[in-house]
Design a protein around this motif. Structure first.
Motif, PDB file in Angstrom:
ATOM      1  N   LEU A 189      27.023 -26.473 -42.952  1.00  0.00           N
ATOM      2  CA  LEU A 189      28.408 -26.850 -42.669  1.00  0.00           C
ATOM      3  C   LEU A 189      28.488 -28.295 -42.192  1.00  0.00           C
ATOM      4  CD1 LEU A 189      29.620 -23.613 -40.815  1.00  0.00           C
ATOM      5  CD2 LEU A 189      29.974 -24.246 -43.219  1.00  0.00           C
ATOM      6  N   LEU A 190      27.575 -28.680 -41.297  1.00  0.00           N
ATOM      7  CA  LEU A 190      27.544 -30.051 -40.802  1.00  0.00           C
ATOM      8  C   LEU A 190      27.226 -31.021 -41.918  1.00  0.00           C
ATOM      9  CD1 LEU A 190      27.651 -31.905 -38.277  1.00  0.00           C
ATOM     10  CD2 LEU A 190      25.197 -31.489 -38.003  1.00  0.00           C
ATOM     11  N   TRP A 191      26.300 -30.645 -42.793  1.00  0.00           N
ATOM     12  CA  TRP A 191      25.883 -31.520 -43.887  1.00  0.00           C
ATOM     13  C   TRP A 191      27.051 -31.829 -44.826  1.00  0.00           C
ATOM     14  CZ3 TRP A 191      21.754 -34.376 -45.181  1.00  0.00           C
ATOM     15  CH2 TRP A 191      21.680 -34.854 -46.485  1.00  0.00           C
ATOM     16  N   PHE A 192      27.729 -30.812 -45.295  1.00  0.00           N
ATOM     17  CA  PHE A 192      28.807 -31.024 -46.260  1.00  0.00           C
ATOM     18  C   PHE A 192      30.001 -31.747 -45.636  1.00  0.00           C
ATOM     19  CE2 PHE A 192      26.757 -27.443 -48.609  1.00  0.00           C
ATOM     20  CZ  PHE A 192      26.567 -28.109 -49.811  1.00  0.00           C
ATOM     21  N   ALA A 193      30.155 -31.637 -44.330  1.00  0.00           N
ATOM     22  CA  ALA A 193      31.297 -32.272 -43.675  1.00  0.00           C
ATOM     23  C   ALA A 193      31.078 -33.755 -43.409  1.00  0.00           C
ATOM     24  CB  ALA A 193      31.607 -31.555 -42.361  1.00  0.00           C
ATOM     25  N   VAL A 194      29.836 -34.160 -43.178  1.00  0.00           N
ATOM     26  CA  VAL A 194      29.576 -35.515 -42.681  1.00  0.00           C
ATOM     27  C   VAL A 194      28.919 -36.432 -43.703  1.00  0.00           C
ATOM     28  CG1 VAL A 194      28.360 -36.837 -40.893  1.00  0.00           C
ATOM     29  CG2 VAL A 194      29.417 -34.643 -40.317  1.00  0.00           C
ATOM     30  N   ILE A 195      28.060 -35.886 -44.563  1.00  0.00           N
ATOM     31  CA  ILE A 195      27.231 -36.725 -45.430  1.00  0.00           C
ATOM     32  C   ILE A 195      27.987 -37.160 -46.680  1.00  0.00           C
ATOM     33  CG2 ILE A 195      25.111 -36.784 -46.798  1.00  0.00           C
ATOM     34  CD1 ILE A 195      24.668 -36.849 -43.794  1.00  0.00           C
ATOM     35  N   TYR A 196      27.775 -38.414 -47.067  1.00  0.00           N
ATOM     36  CA  TYR A 196      28.276 -38.949 -48.336  1.00  0.00           C
ATOM     37  C   TYR A 196      27.112 -39.626 -49.054  1.00  0.00           C
ATOM     38  CZ  TYR A 196      33.191 -38.058 -47.322  1.00  0.00           C
ATOM     39  OH  TYR A 196      34.397 -37.446 -47.068  1.00  0.00           O
ATOM     40  N   ASP A 197      27.195 -39.682 -50.393  1.00  0.00           N
ATOM     41  CA  ASP A 197      26.068 -40.190 -51.181  1.00  0.00           C
ATOM     42  C   ASP A 197      25.813 -41.680 -50.973  1.00  0.00           C
ATOM     43  OD1 ASP A 197      25.143 -37.864 -52.501  1.00  0.00           O
ATOM     44  OD2 ASP A 197      26.889 -37.919 -53.817  1.00  0.00           O
ATOM     45  N   ASP A 198      26.839 -42.457 -50.700  1.00  0.00           N
ATOM     46  CA  ASP A 198      26.640 -43.894 -50.509  1.00  0.00           C
ATOM     47  C   ASP A 198      27.679 -44.425 -49.517  1.00  0.00           C
ATOM     48  OD1 ASP A 198      29.046 -45.078 -52.024  1.00  0.00           O
ATOM     49  OD2 ASP A 198      28.139 -43.768 -53.523  1.00  0.00           O
ATOM     50  N   GLY A 230      15.069 -34.346 -58.515  1.00  0.00           N
ATOM     51  CA  GLY A 230      15.107 -35.770 -58.223  1.00  0.00           C
ATOM     52  C   GLY A 230      15.923 -36.527 -59.248  1.00  0.00           C
ATOM     53  N   TYR A 231      15.796 -36.161 -60.506  1.00  0.00           N
ATOM     54  CA  TYR A 231      16.559 -36.807 -61.568  1.00  0.00           C
ATOM     55  C   TYR A 231      18.033 -36.421 -61.494  1.00  0.00           C
ATOM     56  CZ  TYR A 231      17.974 -38.220 -66.268  1.00  0.00           C
ATOM     57  OH  TYR A 231      18.613 -38.799 -67.318  1.00  0.00           O
ATOM     58  N   LEU A 232      18.303 -35.129 -61.294  1.00  0.00           N
ATOM     59  CA  LEU A 232      19.681 -34.650 -61.248  1.00  0.00           C
ATOM     60  C   LEU A 232      20.420 -35.158 -60.024  1.00  0.00           C
ATOM     61  CD1 LEU A 232      19.156 -30.971 -62.451  1.00  0.00           C
ATOM     62  CD2 LEU A 232      20.126 -32.879 -63.748  1.00  0.00           C
ATOM     63  N   ALA A 233      19.673 -35.364 -58.917  1.00  0.00           N
ATOM     64  CA  ALA A 233      20.323 -35.898 -57.710  1.00  0.00           C
ATOM     65  C   ALA A 233      20.872 -37.285 -57.966  1.00  0.00           C
ATOM     66  CB  ALA A 233      19.323 -35.930 -56.550  1.00  0.00           C
ATOM     67  N   GLY A 234      20.187 -38.055 -58.811  1.00  0.00           N
ATOM     68  CA  GLY A 234      20.676 -39.381 -59.152  1.00  0.00           C
ATOM     69  C   GLY A 234      21.910 -39.345 -60.022  1.00  0.00           C
ATOM     70  N   ILE A 235      22.142 -38.224 -60.706  1.00  0.00           N
ATOM     71  CA  ILE A 235      23.301 -38.108 -61.590  1.00  0.00           C
ATOM     72  C   ILE A 235      24.487 -37.455 -60.878  1.00  0.00           C
ATOM     73  CG2 ILE A 235      24.154 -37.055 -63.718  1.00  0.00           C
ATOM     74  CD1 ILE A 235      21.364 -37.253 -64.854  1.00  0.00           C
ATOM     75  N   PHE A 236      24.256 -36.303 -60.259  1.00  0.00           N
ATOM     76  CA  PHE A 236      25.339 -35.501 -59.692  1.00  0.00           C
ATOM     77  C   PHE A 236      25.569 -35.758 -58.209  1.00  0.00           C
ATOM     78  CE2 PHE A 236      23.694 -32.912 -63.268  1.00  0.00           C
ATOM     79  CZ  PHE A 236      24.832 -32.936 -64.055  1.00  0.00           C
ATOM     80  N   GLY A 237      24.634 -36.439 -57.562  1.00  0.00           N
ATOM     81  CA  GLY A 237      24.797 -36.727 -56.150  1.00  0.00           C
ATOM     82  C   GLY A 237      23.847 -35.915 -55.293  1.00  0.00           C
ATOM     83  N   ALA A 238      23.191 -36.601 -54.382  1.00  0.00           N
ATOM     84  CA  ALA A 238      22.210 -35.948 -53.528  1.00  0.00           C
ATOM     85  C   ALA A 238      22.862 -35.043 -52.498  1.00  0.00           C
ATOM     86  CB  ALA A 238      21.360 -37.011 -52.824  1.00  0.00           C
ATOM     87  N   LYS A 239      24.089 -35.347 -52.123  1.00  0.00           N
ATOM     88  CA  LYS A 239      24.772 -34.534 -51.123  1.00  0.00           C
ATOM     89  C   LYS A 239      24.868 -33.076 -51.575  1.00  0.00           C
ATOM     90  CE  LYS A 239      29.298 -33.854 -48.940  1.00  0.00           C
ATOM     91  NZ  LYS A 239      30.648 -34.432 -48.714  1.00  0.00           N
ATOM     92  N   GLN A 240      25.349 -32.857 -52.801  1.00  0.00           N
ATOM     93  CA  GLN A 240      25.489 -31.498 -53.302  1.00  0.00           C
ATOM     94  C   GLN A 240      24.126 -30.852 -53.529  1.00  0.00           C
ATOM     95  OE1 GLN A 240      27.277 -34.109 -54.369  1.00  0.00           O
ATOM     96  NE2 GLN A 240      29.267 -33.442 -53.569  1.00  0.00           N
ATOM     97  N   MET A 241      23.169 -31.627 -54.046  1.00  0.00           N
ATOM     98  CA  MET A 241      21.853 -31.084 -54.341  1.00  0.00           C
ATOM     99  C   MET A 241      21.146 -30.635 -53.068  1.00  0.00           C
ATOM    100  SD  MET A 241      20.018 -30.603 -57.134  1.00  0.00           S
ATOM    101  CE  MET A 241      20.744 -31.799 -58.253  1.00  0.00           C
TER     102      MET A 241
END
Length: 478
Positions: free
Chosen positions: A225-234, A110-121
């Motif tokens: 595959l769908l997640w990494f292609a479509v989702i952005y952190d903000d 939860g803490y790292l997602a705020g730093i590096f981005g929830a998309k990758q996490m």
């Protein structure tokens, strides 16, 4: 006093944020199917004669004369797959091991997602969980220790994925749409439980129990595959968002922090009773929900004496109600807020009360109606259905009291819930191994008591205002 968010409307169901909710719905669907797969497969995987003390039973399959109809089903469904002599206590440890893994990563992720981005996490967690699901049948052949290890690491991966979602919603969900968007996304878990329990027995019958893991592990890889292609952190960085929708989201979140400052006020959080009210709500909610998700097929098979195929189909019915109540509850909550019919804290406490009280009443009634097949099924359907009304209550309350730290606090909240899940899974396995009838009665009575404790604590201390320590600070950073 609760501040009323802006009521200016942006694009609605055809907007990008609702598309994001649907993709997250699919992600939650995938993760819960991978988690619950073992609950339906284990009926075919386990040598049921061992549970009745027949230690010399063959590892290839139970003798046909020991369990009449249920054992015939197991023998039929195995289709050459191995059968393992795992006692109820061992099964309880296997079921709870995924919760151990989730706890290890909830708070740091939860803490790292705020730093590096929830998309990758979230994407990485979903991918790892999917690959380990594919590996589960092979792990079972290596032994129970390997299965527990795989489930624990899988839990760590899912912990990364669960908490990252709230980092995304803190930046994508306007206040008046939080219940609606999070309920659409969260209903994927209930829908996934319905699907895996509904088709799991049929997959066992047609292909063998290993294919439950192969099919839903593969679906998870496709979802990645769908997640990494479509989702952005903000919304600010999404290339496909319209200007109108971007302005609507940004303007509605003006009270939230946009500061990159990531220091966490731990001491203030520890002293904050509204946060403890949320934590206790999660603990109570997850206690009963974990039992239902994990042991429902076993309960139906052992108490109602239904074979594995029909047990899976019957076990899936409660999650139709759960998925429906999650979405309808979110719609109703946002309707009450948008029309100014109730204050925000009143809505949160109303749905929390319904989501903890109603399933408790159903659970207490269950041991007294086992002679009636129809009433038992109705109560089993109502428990997860009414329980999911909490999704519009304390489940998303961290977005109200501390939106800056929503992902971090969601990690802690789910940690409390998973601790409850570990205790309840292990305790259930122990109680029903002593005596089935009295064991199930004690399981449901204890669950109702835990729910009532969480409800009273939340009603006393729950709040919906942004806490002082969670507000944007204008001090100059050194």
């Amino acid at each position: 006093m609760d501040k009323k968010p802006s009521t200016r409307k942006g694009p609605d169901f055809c907007s990008l944020r609702y598309g994001l909710a649907l993709i997250m719905h699919f992600s939650n669907f995938t993760m819960i199917t991978q988690r619950v797969s073992l609950s339906i497969a284990i009926i075919a995987m386990v040598n049921s004669t061992e549970q009745h003390g027949l230690s010399n039973a063959s590892a290839e399959g139970p003798p046909a004369h020991t369990l009449s109809n249920p054992s015939k089903s197991i023998k039929e469904f195995n289709r050459g797959a191995s059968v393992y002599e795992w006692s109820p206590e061992t099964q309880g440890i296997i079921f709870s091991s995924i919760s151990y893994g989730i706890i290890f990563t909830l708070i740091p992720s939860g803490y790292l997602a705020g730093i590096f981005g929830a998309k990758q996490m979230l994407g990485a967690g979903l991918l790892i969980s999917s690959l380990l699901t594919l590996f589960t049948p092979l792990a079972a052949d290596f032994g129970v220790i390997i299965v527990i290890a795989v489930r624990t690491v899988q839990g760590m991966a899912q912990g990364m994925a669960w908490t990252g979602q709230f980092t995304i919603w803190a930046k994508w969900a306007p206040p008046l749409e939080r219940s609606k968007l999070t309920s659409i996304a969260g209903s994927g878990a209930a829908f996934g439980s319905f699907i895996i329990l509904c088709v799991g027995g049929l997959i066992c019958q047609a292909l063998g129990w290993p294919f439950i893991f192969y099919i839903f592990g593969s679906i998870g890889c496709v979802c990645c595959l769908l997640w990494f292609a479509v989702i952005y952190d903000d919304p600010m960085h999404h290339p496909c968002i319209s200007v109108r929708e971007k302005e609507h989201i940004v303007s509605s979140l003006t009270q939230q922090s946009s500061s990159p400052r990531r220091s966490v006020p731990i001491k203030a959080m520890v002293r904050c009773l509204p946060l403890w009210a949320i934590f206790m709500g999660f603990f109570s909610h997850f206690w009963l929900c974990t039992i239902i998700i994990t042991y429902l097929p076993t309960y139906i098979n052992s108490v109602l004496h239904v074979n594995i195929k029909d047990s899976g189909v019957l076990s899936s019915l409660p999650f139709i109600a759960a998925s429906s109540c999650t979405i309808l509850g979110g719609q109703l909550a946002d309707f009450l807020l948008s029309r100014n019919l109730l204050r925000l804290i009143t809505v949160r406490k109303l749905f929390s009360s319904l989501g903890l009280l109603l399933p408790s009443l159903c659970a207490v009634a269950l041991p007294f109606v086992t002679s009636s097949y129809m009433i038992t099924v109705i109560l089993l359907i109502l428990i997860p259905g009414t329980s999911n009304l909490c999704d519009s209550g304390f489940i998303i309350n961290t977005l109200d009291v501390a939106p800056r730290y929503a992902s971090f606090l969601m990690g802690i909240s789910r940690g409390f819930g998973l601790i409850a899940g570990i205790i309840s899974s292990t305790a259930t396995g122990f109680l029903i191994s002593q005596d089935s009838e009295s064991g199930w009665r004690n399981v449901f009575f204890l669950s109702a008591a835990v729910n009532m404790f969480g409800l009273f604590f939340y009603l006393m201390f729950g709040q919906a205002e942004i806490q002082n320590w969670a507000k944007e600070r204008t001090l100059t950073r050194l």
